[in-house]
Design an enzyme around this catalytic site. Sequence first.
Site, PDB file in Angstrom:
ATOM      1  N   ASP A 266       5.008  -1.666  -1.496  1.00  0.00           N
ATOM      2  CA  ASP A 266       4.664  -0.716  -2.554  1.00  0.00           C
ATOM      3  C   ASP A 266       5.024  -1.373  -3.890  1.00  0.00           C
ATOM      4  O   ASP A 266       5.640  -2.442  -3.956  1.00  0.00           O
ATOM      5  CB  ASP A 266       5.359   0.644  -2.359  1.00  0.00           C
ATOM      6  CG  ASP A 266       4.630   1.757  -3.140  1.00  0.00           C
ATOM      7  OD1 ASP A 266       3.772   1.439  -3.990  1.00  0.00           O
ATOM      8  OD2 ASP A 266       4.905   2.951  -2.898  1.00  0.00           O
TER       9      ASP A 266
HETATM   10  C1  GLC Z   1       2.856   3.443  -6.189  1.00  0.00           C
HETATM   11  C2  GLC Z   1       2.775   4.356  -5.053  1.00  0.00           C
HETATM   12  C3  GLC Z   1       1.705   4.072  -4.065  1.00  0.00           C
HETATM   13  C4  GLC Z   1       0.485   3.511  -4.725  1.00  0.00           C
HETATM   14  C5  GLC Z   1       0.870   2.264  -5.500  1.00  0.00           C
HETATM   15  C6  GLC Z   1      -0.293   1.589  -6.175  1.00  0.00           C
HETATM   16  O1  GLC Z   1       3.953   3.395  -6.919  1.00  0.00           O
HETATM   17  O2  GLC Z   1       3.991   4.660  -4.422  1.00  0.00           O
HETATM   18  O3  GLC Z   1       1.409   5.236  -3.349  1.00  0.00           O
HETATM   19  O4  GLC Z   1      -0.491   3.236  -3.780  1.00  0.00           O
HETATM   20  O5  GLC Z   1       1.833   2.573  -6.463  1.00  0.00           O
HETATM   21  O6  GLC Z   1      -0.791   2.325  -7.204  1.00  0.00           O
END
Ligand code: GLC
Length: 720
Positions: A266
């Site tokens: 993430d």
């Molecule tokens: C984040 C989220 C995730 C998302 C990612 C990309 O911080 O936790 O769900 O897909 O960023 O945007």
Amino acid sequence: MERQKVKQLLSEMTIEEKVGQLTQFAGLFYSTQTNDVPVTGPVDFPVNDEIIETSGSVLGIAGAKKLIDIQKTYLEKSRLNIPLLFMADVINGFETIFPIPLGLGATWEPSLIEELQAVSAKEATSAGLHVSFAPMADLVRDPRWGRVMESTGEDPYLNGLFAEATVRGLQGEDLTQNSEHLAACVKHFAAYGAAEGGRDYNTVDVSERELREMHMPAYKAALEAGVKLVMTAFNTVHSVPATGNQALLRGMLREEYGFEGLVISDFGAVQELIPHGVAEDETEASKKALLAGVDIDMMSLCYSHSLTQLIKEKKLDESLLNEAVERVLHLKNDLGLFEDPYRGTSEKREKSTLGHASHKELARTVAEKSSVLLKNNDILPLTKETTIALVGPYADNNDLLGEWSIFGNMDETATLKDKLQEAFPTLTFAKGSDLYERNQDLLEEAIHSATHADVVVLALGEGRDRSGEGRSRSSITLSPSQIELAKKISELGKPVVVTLFNARPIDLTELEPYVDAILECWHPGSEGASAIVNLLIGDANPSGKLTMSFPRATGQIPVYYNAYNTGRPLPAGSEERFFSRYIDIPNEPLYPFGYGLSYASFEYSEARSNGDKFDRKQTLQVEIDVTNTCNVEGEEIVQLYIQDPVAEVTRPVKELKGFKKITLAPNETKTVSFEISEPMLRYHHSDLSYSSDPGTFYVFINGSSNCTDTNKLTITLTEA
Ligand code: GLC
């Protein structure tokens, strides 16, 4: 390109080029035209041009022209012509926005979710995207957590069906041949929904049994549906952050579940191994993440800064790097990018695809099916001749798309007022209050405007700025100004219908006694306003049912239907002291899982079965008659729950094992039947083995998790 050629390509790459394939940065670093790029996490760190030029994928940017330009420029500089991957969060729609996932859950219609995800994929690919960060398969029990909106709720089985449907809708049958589909990424592996106190990014501490029993089923369903990517969670799992957790990623995900696709961290999660306290610096964080099996480092500089050196100094085996890069190349190849790095994207295709009338039509249908009628004292549907006063901060508010609608267009979204006045030309409107602030003038104006109406439609809620990532709340009530408005309006003595626009279960205990009807509309998407008007006037009949309990008070959280009995369960109606209870509120939530009303009303007969004993090779048929006792057609979601009252470990008081959505004409009766078989009775034992035990089970069939003994059957699984 043939699969074997990926190895050949890999053998021609330098270590630096390989590391580049394992990094991902947000679109805003790419070119000046992209300064309107949505930001989904902290971006305040130095990324130089060299890192960007060698990085193998991009986050959160879309648009045919933009992505074609970026790809072209990138390929001109790429020695081996390896195209970029474009990934983004296409959660509940791309440009055509559907209801938030918690609303999608309330449809109880996985096939509908598959259909709308295919539409999302069509729009997203026309705008150049290759990967969507969906489904979010986290099980949620704490509405303080702002991200419950992204989940389909508190049930592992139902979440699994939705996760599977999302993967199928997004990915289609064949990604290589069909460029109208894209790769799906299930997240957040694992148990991100169990953050302590509902505070985002907080510690997760669940037992191995609970992890496997409650949290894993939905991720596994996505894996079984062939999902191409898995995203790690921010949290710890058994005290080790998921993004550096070998037991979780290499052990469970790869070895045990057999996942061969790509693992992406993430946003910034590799770097976060440092503040988590399991890595001293970027180098150690990189080492731990790669060893754990994280292929792509999203939005941190760890891999860019330290992987090359770690490999050159032989502190990490190059085979680890190779296997990660190979997975990235395979995904690019599966998407057909080596043959066509643009996957057929063009401005023309984009223009004819985005916001197509058929997509909007589907968005309206889904919004109708996702709304949940929580209360109705015979006031809904509204009759056409009624004089309506529309009041409330959500009445003329186009904040209807939900927090993940990053490519949606709020300015073009109709408000409830826009659509309601088409149905009721004499409608009056007054805001009554700001969403979170009190305003005496607005309040007085609203009371005045409601005085002459027959019925008041009160549009209340909570905006996207109070939900989604990083937006946990310590209290889940409506703002005091909205409660005051509702109370003042109710003093006029007119029927009050509340339409509620929000993205989490709200504590409605204070509001509920003052109003005659409550329609939970969620953040319903691009066509939400039309859908809600159709429901209010009876052109559509509410059929949604909650997939997450609505607590009576914030202090009752967590409250969920598949809970344990405890050693001192409170006898029904009792207020005695030494039982598991609160002394100031009942144990039950205000509105339970599976609950939702219709303009029709349904009567359930006693449940029956074609026997009461079965063995592992047999099935039992259980059935019930459901009658529509009204003169309007309605849809009902008939739910099957099972309880295992005596087991080796304590088991939930009930668990959803099946459901059927039926349509009943006025006064029609249908028999709904379910097959019960041994696999439905399996659970994780204390040694984590997954099997069933012979013995007695209770079966309940009902229109809500709130079951009674009338629809209860006792059945026995025999040894043989
Ligand atoms: C984040 C989220 C995730 C998302 C990612 C990309 O911080 O936790 O769900 O897909 O960023 O945007």
